[in-house]
Write an enzyme that holds these catalytic residues in place. Structure first.
Site, PDB file in Angstrom:
ATOM      1  N   HIS A  48     -23.305  15.227   1.393  1.00 24.57           N
ATOM      2  CA  HIS A  48     -23.160  15.612  -0.015  1.00 24.57           C
ATOM      3  C   HIS A  48     -22.081  16.692  -0.145  1.00 24.57           C
ATOM      4  O   HIS A  48     -22.048  17.611   0.670  1.00 24.57           O
ATOM      5  CB  HIS A  48     -24.480  16.164  -0.533  1.00 24.57           C
ATOM      6  CG  HIS A  48     -24.377  16.687  -1.940  1.00 24.57           C
ATOM      7  ND1 HIS A  48     -24.272  15.842  -3.032  1.00 24.57           N
ATOM      8  CD2 HIS A  48     -24.315  17.959  -2.419  1.00 24.57           C
ATOM      9  CE1 HIS A  48     -24.167  16.579  -4.124  1.00 24.57           C
ATOM     10  NE2 HIS A  48     -24.188  17.862  -3.787  1.00 24.57           N
ATOM     11  N   GLY A  74      -4.234 -12.314 -10.095  1.00 27.12           N
ATOM     12  CA  GLY A  74      -5.070 -12.238  -8.890  1.00 27.12           C
ATOM     13  C   GLY A  74      -4.804 -10.918  -8.182  1.00 27.12           C
ATOM     14  O   GLY A  74      -4.218  -9.990  -8.754  1.00 27.12           O
ATOM     15  N   ALA A 113      -5.672 -10.143   5.941  1.00 18.93           N
ATOM     16  CA  ALA A 113      -5.169  -9.778   7.262  1.00 18.93           C
ATOM     17  C   ALA A 113      -6.297  -9.614   8.279  1.00 18.93           C
ATOM     18  O   ALA A 113      -6.178 -10.053   9.427  1.00 18.93           O
ATOM     19  CB  ALA A 113      -4.372  -8.477   7.149  1.00 18.93           C
ATOM     20  N   VAL A 125       1.245 -16.506  -8.176  1.00 19.41           N
ATOM     21  CA  VAL A 125       0.223 -17.523  -8.466  1.00 19.41           C
ATOM     22  C   VAL A 125      -0.491 -18.007  -7.201  1.00 19.41           C
ATOM     23  O   VAL A 125      -1.099 -19.071  -7.194  1.00 19.41           O
ATOM     24  CB  VAL A 125       0.827 -18.726  -9.227  1.00 19.41           C
ATOM     25  CG1 VAL A 125       1.315 -18.312 -10.609  1.00 19.41           C
ATOM     26  CG2 VAL A 125       1.966 -19.383  -8.422  1.00 19.41           C
ATOM     27  N   LYS A 170       0.833  -1.212   0.000  1.00 23.28           N
ATOM     28  CA  LYS A 170       0.000   0.000   0.000  1.00 23.28           C
ATOM     29  C   LYS A 170       0.862   1.255   0.000  1.00 23.28           C
ATOM     30  O   LYS A 170       0.498   2.269  -0.605  1.00 23.28           O
ATOM     31  CB  LYS A 170      -0.956  -0.009   1.188  1.00 23.28           C
ATOM     32  CG  LYS A 170      -2.329  -0.550   0.849  1.00 23.28           C
ATOM     33  CD  LYS A 170      -2.404  -2.057   0.793  1.00 23.28           C
ATOM     34  CE  LYS A 170      -2.368  -2.688  -0.558  1.00 23.28           C
ATOM     35  NZ  LYS A 170      -2.414  -4.169  -0.508  1.00 23.28           N
TER      36      LYS A 170
HETATM   37  P1  FAD Z   1       1.435 -13.915   8.409  1.00 17.79           P
HETATM   38  O1  FAD Z   1       1.216 -12.471   8.301  1.00 17.79           O
HETATM   39  O2  FAD Z   1       1.916 -14.667   7.242  1.00 17.79           O
HETATM   40  O3  FAD Z   1       2.358 -14.136   9.665  1.00 17.79           O
HETATM   41  C1  FAD Z   1       2.818 -15.385  10.044  1.00 17.79           C
HETATM   42  C2  FAD Z   1       4.088 -15.195  10.812  1.00 17.79           C
HETATM   43  O4  FAD Z   1       4.435 -16.432  11.416  1.00 17.79           O
HETATM   44  C3  FAD Z   1       5.296 -14.805   9.946  1.00 17.79           C
HETATM   45  O5  FAD Z   1       5.867 -13.640  10.457  1.00 17.79           O
HETATM   46  C4  FAD Z   1       6.248 -15.980  10.072  1.00 17.79           C
HETATM   47  O6  FAD Z   1       7.600 -15.563  10.142  1.00 17.79           O
HETATM   48  C5  FAD Z   1       5.834 -16.565  11.415  1.00 17.79           C
HETATM   49  N1  FAD Z   1       6.156 -17.984  11.539  1.00 17.79           N
HETATM   50  C6  FAD Z   1       5.884 -18.974  10.656  1.00 17.79           C
HETATM   51  N2  FAD Z   1       6.284 -20.158  11.145  1.00 17.79           N
HETATM   52  C7  FAD Z   1       6.820 -19.906  12.360  1.00 17.79           C
HETATM   53  C8  FAD Z   1       7.397 -20.726  13.366  1.00 17.79           C
HETATM   54  N3  FAD Z   1       7.471 -22.034  13.219  1.00 17.79           N
HETATM   55  N4  FAD Z   1       7.856 -20.125  14.483  1.00 17.79           N
HETATM   56  C9  FAD Z   1       7.765 -18.769  14.667  1.00 17.79           C
HETATM   57  N5  FAD Z   1       7.209 -17.959  13.747  1.00 17.79           N
HETATM   58  C10 FAD Z   1       6.752 -18.519  12.620  1.00 17.79           C
HETATM   59  N6  FAD Z   1      -4.246  -8.839   3.095  1.00 17.79           N
HETATM   60  C11 FAD Z   1      -5.139  -7.862   3.330  1.00 17.79           C
HETATM   61  O7  FAD Z   1      -6.097  -8.073   4.085  1.00 17.79           O
HETATM   62  N7  FAD Z   1      -4.999  -6.629   2.736  1.00 17.79           N
HETATM   63  C12 FAD Z   1      -3.995  -6.352   1.887  1.00 17.79           C
HETATM   64  O8  FAD Z   1      -3.898  -5.236   1.379  1.00 17.79           O
HETATM   65  C13 FAD Z   1      -3.038  -7.363   1.623  1.00 17.79           C
HETATM   66  N8  FAD Z   1      -2.009  -7.127   0.779  1.00 17.79           N
HETATM   67  C14 FAD Z   1      -1.071  -8.097   0.587  1.00 17.79           C
HETATM   68  C15 FAD Z   1      -0.025  -7.825  -0.277  1.00 17.79           C
HETATM   69  C16 FAD Z   1       0.955  -8.765  -0.500  1.00 17.79           C
HETATM   70  C17 FAD Z   1       2.099  -8.464  -1.426  1.00 17.79           C
HETATM   71  C18 FAD Z   1       0.888 -10.017   0.188  1.00 17.79           C
HETATM   72  C19 FAD Z   1       1.960 -11.042   0.003  1.00 17.79           C
HETATM   73  C20 FAD Z   1      -0.166 -10.303   1.037  1.00 17.79           C
HETATM   74  C21 FAD Z   1      -1.164  -9.352   1.237  1.00 17.79           C
HETATM   75  N9  FAD Z   1      -2.257  -9.589   2.066  1.00 17.79           N
HETATM   76  C22 FAD Z   1      -3.195  -8.613   2.270  1.00 17.79           C
HETATM   77  C23 FAD Z   1      -2.429 -10.876   2.765  1.00 17.79           C
HETATM   78  C24 FAD Z   1      -2.002 -10.754   4.224  1.00 17.79           C
HETATM   79  O9  FAD Z   1      -0.653 -10.367   4.265  1.00 17.79           O
HETATM   80  C25 FAD Z   1      -2.204 -12.083   4.939  1.00 17.79           C
HETATM   81  O10 FAD Z   1      -3.542 -12.510   4.795  1.00 17.79           O
HETATM   82  C26 FAD Z   1      -1.898 -11.931   6.412  1.00 17.79           C
HETATM   83  O11 FAD Z   1      -0.565 -11.520   6.606  1.00 17.79           O
HETATM   84  C27 FAD Z   1      -2.129 -13.257   7.155  1.00 17.79           C
HETATM   85  O12 FAD Z   1      -1.843 -13.076   8.497  1.00 17.79           O
HETATM   86  P2  FAD Z   1      -1.356 -14.278   9.404  1.00 17.79           P
HETATM   87  O13 FAD Z   1      -1.206 -13.703  10.783  1.00 17.79           O
HETATM   88  O14 FAD Z   1      -2.220 -15.446   9.240  1.00 17.79           O
HETATM   89  O15 FAD Z   1       0.079 -14.713   8.840  1.00 17.79           O
HETATM   90  P1  AMP Z   2      -4.625 -15.316  -6.190  1.00 19.06           P
HETATM   91  O1  AMP Z   2      -5.270 -16.654  -6.007  1.00 19.06           O
HETATM   92  O2  AMP Z   2      -5.558 -14.137  -6.035  1.00 19.06           O
HETATM   93  O3  AMP Z   2      -3.385 -15.166  -5.368  1.00 19.06           O
HETATM   94  O4  AMP Z   2      -4.133 -15.260  -7.709  1.00 19.06           O
HETATM   95  C1  AMP Z   2      -3.252 -16.155  -8.287  1.00 19.06           C
HETATM   96  C2  AMP Z   2      -3.604 -16.269  -9.756  1.00 19.06           C
HETATM   97  O5  AMP Z   2      -2.550 -16.966 -10.427  1.00 19.06           O
HETATM   98  C3  AMP Z   2      -4.891 -17.038 -10.010  1.00 19.06           C
HETATM   99  O6  AMP Z   2      -5.776 -16.200 -10.718  1.00 19.06           O
HETATM  100  C4  AMP Z   2      -4.433 -18.232 -10.827  1.00 19.06           C
HETATM  101  O7  AMP Z   2      -5.380 -18.600 -11.804  1.00 19.06           O
HETATM  102  C5  AMP Z   2      -3.136 -17.730 -11.473  1.00 19.06           C
HETATM  103  N1  AMP Z   2      -2.217 -18.810 -11.915  1.00 19.06           N
HETATM  104  C6  AMP Z   2      -1.884 -19.932 -11.230  1.00 19.06           C
HETATM  105  N2  AMP Z   2      -1.010 -20.708 -11.968  1.00 19.06           N
HETATM  106  C7  AMP Z   2      -0.790 -20.045 -13.136  1.00 19.06           C
HETATM  107  C8  AMP Z   2       0.006 -20.302 -14.311  1.00 19.06           C
HETATM  108  N3  AMP Z   2       0.757 -21.393 -14.446  1.00 19.06           N
HETATM  109  N4  AMP Z   2      -0.012 -19.390 -15.319  1.00 19.06           N
HETATM  110  C9  AMP Z   2      -0.770 -18.267 -15.214  1.00 19.06           C
HETATM  111  N5  AMP Z   2      -1.534 -17.984 -14.143  1.00 19.06           N
HETATM  112  C10 AMP Z   2      -1.551 -18.839 -13.107  1.00 19.06           C
END
Ligand code: FAD
Ligand code: AMP
Length: 476
Positions: free
Chosen positions: A455, A194, A331, A281, A61
């Site tokens: 508005h 996606g 999140a 993906v 963001k």
């Molecule tokens: P995570 O945030 O993945 O945290 C898990 C933590 O556990 C990690 O820090 C990891 O190091 C730790 N961990 C794992 N195994 C162990 C272990 N054995 N011991 C100790 N620690 C461990 N979601 C949104 O809602 N809005 C968004 O705008 C958004 N943007 C995103 C953009 C990107 C590029 C990505 C990659 C994801 C985005 N998401 C977004 C998804 C969001 O980040 C996840 O849904 C969210 O972080 C999940 O939270 P969580 O607490 O389940 O796990």
């Molecule tokens: P998301 O599930 O929102 O994280 O998006 C991942 C996207 O990647 C989905 O829309 C999938 O259809 C796409 N995807 C997965 N495998 C492939 C592939 N081999 N080539 C192109 N797109 C893919």
């Protein structure tokens, strides 16, 4: 040698939005709480906040906002009577700002842990039987064994790999790498259109890359409402994002500095030549090295931790939340589960309504929805009435020069209860909150239609769409 340490009421593994929220709530409820977190920042320092704060929601963001400013000044400001000469991108500053935003927030979590008396174990946790977790400290040294009456697994997810396209963190990267390019790639390929793919594609497109997204599916964003997805696709195309559907990537060949990406379209193989490639993906649950078997925690067929409706795993006293269990990988879903699970441990009866989790895609304009799409209702055979309102008819959208979007409200044909709200508009991420709240209180479309909206605002488009459910929009 394993050192034994004291007993906790609640031990959380993972400090992403699911885990850190669970830990804070557990401490608020009076539990003696600890949290193990293995994540380290690029400098190798342990940090809290997980994927979301470090390499997900927040840095993406920050870059989306910065790149939006750049693009707006370069392309839209002129229409507002603002001419800027000598506009220049300082990518290093943009990235440093993003890193600072991340640092401030992750340090904020560390401060909250301190304030709540939560012990932070800086290392990787592994389940043992009998309510024990072994923690391997990040700096090495002997593991610690911690025991807890309640263990919450919040280990999140990691990027899914694509066979034939190995991440080299140079020319081919995952979402983490794509948040840290030190120069704007001339030609950027993204595999997967996606949520993550289009957000990252938007950032680099706005900064000047030629961006091609290769998507295996024939339909873009199948879970979004079709009308919204269609309007968004048209607008993103206008912005220069090339989303190619029905293109399944098979593999990649590196030729010098160029990546040659092979993808199947029907029966033929075609090639895309890019300078950098991002694999987006999807993500998979992170249970590696967690020792689930030893603790009797079962996984489902897709590798997610199996839980019941109350986030209880198959092992007594062990719970799981967030991306590591089934459901939307978002999140706010993780953090709400974190609150609910600790409150249940404390004897309360909270409930997370998974039908009311808002989805947001931070393109510009943004896409947001809550509840089923129109096509999903049709598939269900549900009798509904729909009202829509295009931003072209919104005074505020006109004033902003942002008329590309629309709002759609779907309500039950008989009861008028709101079933879904779908928005493509600037700040849709903020606008959707009104719809979620209305639905949480079982509001009808008529309730929304009878609610006074300021508005001129974009929120009036929701009001008008609710009026349109009953065929009586005023400004259309
Ligand atoms: P995570 O945030 O993945 O945290 C898990 C933590 O556990 C990690 O820090 C990891 O190091 C730790 N961990 C794992 N195994 C162990 C272990 N054995 N011991 C100790 N620690 C461990 N979601 C949104 O809602 N809005 C968004 O705008 C958004 N943007 C995103 C953009 C990107 C590029 C990505 C990659 C994801 C985005 N998401 C977004 C998804 C969001 O980040 C996840 O849904 C969210 O972080 C999940 O939270 P969580 O607490 O389940 O796990
Ligand atoms: P998301 O599930 O929102 O994280 O998006 C991942 C996207 O990647 C989905 O829309 C999938 O259809 C796409 N995807 C997965 N495998 C492939 C592939 N081999 N080539 C192109 N797109 C893919």
């Amino acid at each position: 040698m394993t050192l034994a340490v004291e007993h906790y009421d609640c031990l959380v593994i993972g400090a992403g939005p699911g885990g850190y929220t669970a830990a804070i709530r557990a401490a608020q409820l009076g539990m003696k709480t600890a949290c193990a977190e293995a994540f380290r920042d690029p400098a190798g320092k342990p940090v809290l906040g997980g994927t979301c704060l470090n390499v997900g929601c927040i840095p993406s963001k920050a870059l989306l906002d910065s790149s939006h400013h750049f693009h707006h000044i370069a392309h839209e400001a002129k229409a507002h009577g603002i001419t800027v000469e000598g506009l220049r991108l300082d990518l290093a500053t943009m990235l440093a700002r993003k890193d600072q935003v991340v640092r401030t927030l992750t340090q904020g979590i560390a401060g909250l842990f301190k304030k709540h008396g939560i012990t932070w174990f800086q290392g990787s946790g592994r389940l043992r039987d009998g309510g024990q977790v072994e923690i391997s400290p990040w700096e090495g040294g002997a593991p610690l064994t911690v025991s807890a009456s309640h263990i919450i697994i919040a280990t999140g997810s990691v990027p899914a790999a694509l066979p034939g396209v190995p991440i080299d963190n140079d020319r081919i990267c995952d979402s983490t790498g794509a948040l840290a390019f030190t120069e704007v790639p001339a030609r950027l390929g993204i595999i997967g259109a996606g949520i993550i793919g289009v957000e990252l594609g938007s950032v680099w497109r706005r900064l000047g890359s030629e961006v091609v997204l290769l998507e295996a599916l024939e339909t873009w964003l199948p879970s979004a409402d079709t009308d919204i997805a269609r309007a968004a696709a048209k607008e993103l195309k206008r912005q220069g994002l090339q989303i190619r559907l029905g293109c399944e990537v098979q593999g990649v060949e590196r030729q010098g500095q160029e990546m040659h990406v092979a993808y199947r379209v029907g029966e033929t193989i075609e090639w895309l030549v890019v300078d950098r490639l991002v694999v987006a993906v999807g993500r998979r649950p992170n249970t590696e090295g967690l020792g689930v078997e030893a603790a009797g925690v079962k996984l489902d067929a897709r590798g997610f931790i199996e839980v019941d409706g109350q986030c209880r795993t198959t092992a007594e006293g062990i719970y799981a939340i967030g991306d590591v269990v089934a459901g939307p990988m978002l999140a706010h879903k993780a953090s709400e589960e974190g609150v609910a699970v600790t409150e249940r441990i404390a004897g309360q009866s909270p409930a997370v309504d998974h039908g009311l989790i808002p989805w947001v895609i931070y393109t510009w304009p943004e896409i947001a929805w809550v509840g089923p799409s129109e096509q999903a209702l049709q598939l269900e055979g549900r009798a509904y009435r729909g009202g829509r309102f295009p931003l072209q008819a919104s005074g505020r959208a006109r004033a902003m020069g942002e008329t590309a979007g629309l709002v759609k409200v779907l309500a039950d044909a008989k009861t008028d209860r709101i079933l879904g709200v779908h928005i493509f508009a600037p700040q849709a991420s903020e606008l959707i909150a009104e719809a979620v709240l209305a639905m949480a209180f079982d509001a009808s479309a008529e309730d929304l239609a009878r609610t006074v909206h300021a508005h001129p605002t974009l929120a009036e488009a929701i009001h008008e769409a609710a009026l349109a459910v009953d065929g009586r929009p005023i400004n259309l």
